[in-house]
Design a protein around this motif. Structure first.
Motif, PDB file in Angstrom:
ATOM      1  N   ARG A 119       4.512   9.159   6.996  1.00 31.79           N
ATOM      2  CA  ARG A 119       3.824   8.770   5.756  1.00 31.79           C
ATOM      3  C   ARG A 119       3.695   7.250   5.713  1.00 31.79           C
ATOM      4  NH1 ARG A 119       7.026  10.937   2.999  1.00 31.79           N
ATOM      5  NH2 ARG A 119       8.237   9.314   1.984  1.00 31.79           N
ATOM      6  N   SER A 173       2.323   3.839   3.677  1.00 33.36           N
ATOM      7  CA  SER A 173       1.961   3.325   2.355  1.00 33.36           C
ATOM      8  C   SER A 173       1.577   1.856   2.497  1.00 33.36           C
ATOM      9  CB  SER A 173       3.129   3.470   1.373  1.00 33.36           C
ATOM     10  OG  SER A 173       3.564   4.817   1.290  1.00 33.36           O
ATOM     11  N   LEU A 175       0.300  -0.366  -4.923  1.00 34.20           N
ATOM     12  CA  LEU A 175      -0.012   0.570  -3.855  1.00 34.20           C
ATOM     13  C   LEU A 175      -1.526   0.665  -3.703  1.00 34.20           C
ATOM     14  CD1 LEU A 175       0.883   2.766  -1.826  1.00 34.20           C
ATOM     15  CD2 LEU A 175       0.735   4.414  -3.723  1.00 34.20           C
ATOM     16  N   GLN A 195      -2.220   5.529   0.471  1.00 36.89           N
ATOM     17  CA  GLN A 195      -1.128   6.213   1.165  1.00 36.89           C
ATOM     18  C   GLN A 195      -1.713   7.382   1.944  1.00 36.89           C
ATOM     19  OE1 GLN A 195       2.112   8.874  -0.707  1.00 36.89           O
ATOM     20  NE2 GLN A 195       3.149   6.875  -0.528  1.00 36.89           N
TER      21      GLN A 195
END
Length: 212
Positions: free
Chosen positions: A158, A160, A167, A170
């Motif tokens: 994962r 990000s 953020l 992602q």
């Protein structure tokens, strides 16, 4: 007529001596049987990519954090799963180890591959304010046996992307590859290939991100 010494009944002393010699030979044989020497594996040298990787033009410099993951990946032990027997149990190879932890190996590989894509890679300790940050969390890193003679390497990562404390995007990347042999060496080779495929996916994804 007295018995000939060659045909006389076995004497207690001779029996004890014979047993002692046999035991000594057995112990010597046991001592000479040693466990196989441990073998260490890594991902091999970072060769030039087989296909051209897209340059992340939006990121002249990028802070890439070390890969995070579960405690089972923060050890040099090599694990595998017998999916046909008990998929919930991770089993360790007896005489095989990673040269570093999977988290360290994948961190080094991804940073090297991202740098190959034209991005200046900085660590979290070297970074200055204002640079985007790529955080990586590994959810799966395994060699799974579908049968006694066939296995695949599987990685799920994962990613990000942050700008400042916000953020931006992602994405989860999942890749697998067939192991060339049903053993630790085959698993290491397949996991290295899978890591390179994940790195190419990361670069392609970064190239789609808008400039700051």
């Amino acid at each position: 007529m007295p018995h000939s010494p060659l045909r006389s009944p076995t004497r207690p002393g001779a029996t004890i001596a014979t047993i002692a010699v046999a035991c000594a030979a057995l112990l010597t044989g046991c001592a000479s049987t040693k466990a196989p020497a441990p073998t260490s594996f890594d991902f091999g040298p970072v060769a030039a990519p087989v296909t051209a990787m897209p340059a992340a033009a939006s990121f002249p410099a990028l802070v890439v954090a070390d890969v995070n993951g579960p405690a089972t990946l923060d050890t040099d032990r090599m694990f595998y799963r017998l999916m046909y027997a008990n998929a919930q149990q991770a089993l360790p190879y007896a005489y095989n180890r990673w040269a570093a932890t999977p988290l360290q190996l994948l961190s080094q590989r991804l940073k090297a591959r991202i740098a190959q894509g034209g991005v200046k890679v900085l660590s979290t300790t070297d970074a200055t304010g204002g640079l985007p940050l790529l955080r990586l969390d590994m959810d799966e890193f395994s060699q799974n046996f579908a049968s006694a003679t066939q296995s695949t390497a599987n990685i799920s990562l994962r990613a990000s992307l942050f700008r400042g404390h916000l953020l931006v995007d992602q994405r989860t990347f999942t890749r697998s590859a067939d192991a060339p042999s049903a053993d630790a060496a085959g698993g290491a080779s397949a996991l290295a290939a899978t890591s390179d495929a994940i790195a190419a996916d990361l670069l392609a994804w970064l190239a789609t991100q808008p400039p700051r």
